[in-house]
Design an enzyme around this catalytic site. Sequence first.
Site, PDB file in Angstrom:
ATOM      1  N   GLU A  85      -1.669   5.314  -4.229  1.00 21.29           N
ATOM      2  CA  GLU A  85      -3.126   5.116  -4.145  1.00 21.29           C
ATOM      3  C   GLU A  85      -3.928   6.381  -4.451  1.00 21.29           C
ATOM      4  OE1 GLU A  85      -1.477   6.026  -0.142  1.00 21.29           O
ATOM      5  OE2 GLU A  85      -1.097   4.453  -1.574  1.00 21.29           O
TER       6      GLU A  85
ATOM      7  N   ASP B 186     -11.239  17.516 -41.687  1.00 18.06           N
ATOM      8  CA  ASP B 186     -12.114  17.600 -42.848  1.00 18.06           C
ATOM      9  C   ASP B 186     -12.083  19.053 -43.342  1.00 18.06           C
ATOM     10  OD1 ASP B 186     -14.097  16.734 -44.630  1.00 18.06           O
ATOM     11  OD2 ASP B 186     -15.695  17.421 -43.322  1.00 18.06           O
TER      12      ASP B 186
ATOM     13  N   VAL C 150       0.846  -1.209   0.000  1.00 17.34           N
ATOM     14  CA  VAL C 150       0.000   0.000   0.000  1.00 17.34           C
ATOM     15  C   VAL C 150       0.876   1.252   0.000  1.00 17.34           C
ATOM     16  CG1 VAL C 150      -1.688   1.329   1.331  1.00 17.34           C
ATOM     17  CG2 VAL C 150      -1.949  -1.147   1.094  1.00 17.34           C
ATOM     18  N   ALA C 151       2.018   1.197   0.729  1.00 12.57           N
ATOM     19  CA  ALA C 151       2.919   2.357   0.759  1.00 12.57           C
ATOM     20  C   ALA C 151       3.551   2.599  -0.604  1.00 12.57           C
ATOM     21  CB  ALA C 151       4.013   2.128   1.799  1.00 12.57           C
TER      22      ALA C 151
END
Length: 613
Positions: free
Chosen positions: A259, A301, A254-255
């Site tokens: 996140e 176009d 998680v570190a």
Amino acid sequence: MRGLTSQEAQKRLVEYGPNALPEKPSEPLWQRFLRQFQSPLIYILLFALAVDLGLWLYEGAHGLPLEALAILAILILNATLGTLQEKRSEEALRRLKALAEPMAWVLRDGRFQHLPSREIVPGDVVRLEAGDRIPADGVLLEASGVLVDESLLTGESVPVEKRVRDEVFSGTLLVRGRALMEVSRTGLRSAMGRIAGLLAEMEEEKTPLERRLEAFGHRVARWVMGLAAALVALGFLAEGFSAQVLLFAVALAVAAVPEGLPAVLTLALALGVERMARRKAVVRRLSAVEALGSVTVIATDKTGTLTENRMEVQKVVGPDPQRALLAMVLCNDADLETGAGDPLELGLLRYAARHLNVQQVRHEHPRLSERPFDSAWKYMRVTTPEGSFLKGAPEALIPRLALSPEDKASLLEQAEAYAKEGFRVLALAHGEGEREEGLSFLGFVLLLDPPRPEVPEAVAKVLKAGVRVVMVTGDHPATALAIARQVGIPAEVVATGDEIGELSDEELLEVDVFARVKPEDKLRIVEAFRKAGEVVAMTGDGINDAPALKRADVGVAMGQRGSEVSREVADLVLLDDNFATIVAAIEEGRSIYENIQKFIRFLFSTNLSEVLV
């Protein structure tokens, strides 16, 4: 002529289906919410959340699992922001689409009835008048001075003359005349439907941001999972099975994972979308805002995107400019006040109105007789008390002049030279009494579909930002090259649709202006640039642009003038049809891209210090 009976029409409606393109069912809110979780970084966070909750339960569920709740809050915030933004963009487009359901006059049970276009079936007879959008493919049973604007389908800015037994196509516009049409194809079988079918077979492409984030996420996931697995293995070897070792490995994962990245990405893109909305652009996919910032090639176009999609007189050249102005007004069926009539004739009147009073001239020179324009003779004659005024194609009028063969040849060469410069050339002539031979030459009228006033500045800005601009059009090569140079596109190499098939992908990259192209050519052009590693934005408003819009990294459609099909597949819809808005979008995208890069560097520096601690 009685047309179909209501019972027969109902039977055919069941057999052939409604005269409408099948609508993609709206994605349910819950499905859209779940789709926001499709990212390798999110998968790591979900895995960490699951392990953290598992260990909390394993240890007896004491206290609050703060780490798990923090991860969950980030995931839900990110998914909610993404879902809401997509929903808002979709609703804005739905409002644009629901302006009015098209209606048509259909011959049923022996009388004309005003019915919704979706109820038209093959075999129906439809009445068409100037200004009507043709609701289905069909064959003309009656045609009186019919001109059809097929620019949405072919990219050609000049309307096409149609006669009895000629075929007309759904989505095109009747600009002059009246007609009765027998419907031959509806819905998916029509010209518009076939292009929509081609779109259905194409897979949705990921934007550059989505591709880079996916690769980045996979790399981070491999390193993080490898590091966590190594730690668990070493911990189990040293201490045997231990919940503390697992918890430490999850904490490390998680570190290491940024996140905050998904939430910040979504927030940065959502804010970009809000800023774009204030500039009259609806973004259909969040990641398309950043993709615009990565664009290296704009394939644009011509008709209606770089130009105004209306013919304007650039100049009148010839020996008798005053009488030429009279011919432009008198030999003309358009009405400047109501805007009714052939766009070319309206262009002639707009020019003449700057030099004389159109209404007064018409009042002082009433028509005595006329010969309407027809492609068989390619000119129009109007006889007044002042004599006969004629306008038409140079090759049709010049042989009728009272000049020597050498002078006639010289005039034809002049007309050819003007055509090579990109002009649409009309010849004007005059004769005493009612005559069509032995005429005196008044001059040439040179017309162009003029560039939109904001385009040259927008093109200059884009080129300065290092983005290449190429033109892709269905128009004449000389016209396309002239407009490209007028708006500032550096145009040296021109290729036509017939030549594109013979060019290799490498040779296609050298071309600056593509003319006389078909829808499948546009697809190949976009794919060739993408194969070479370019990030391609394709702009367009026509039905014929839709497949290439979908295949490009960023498809940009016009909201006001654009076809429904092109708006449906685009990533960005310009509500004001302003080419300059694309420049603003590129600036916005680049600023977002820089912000995202800065944030990733910041996140990784803080996360690395967390891992080391």
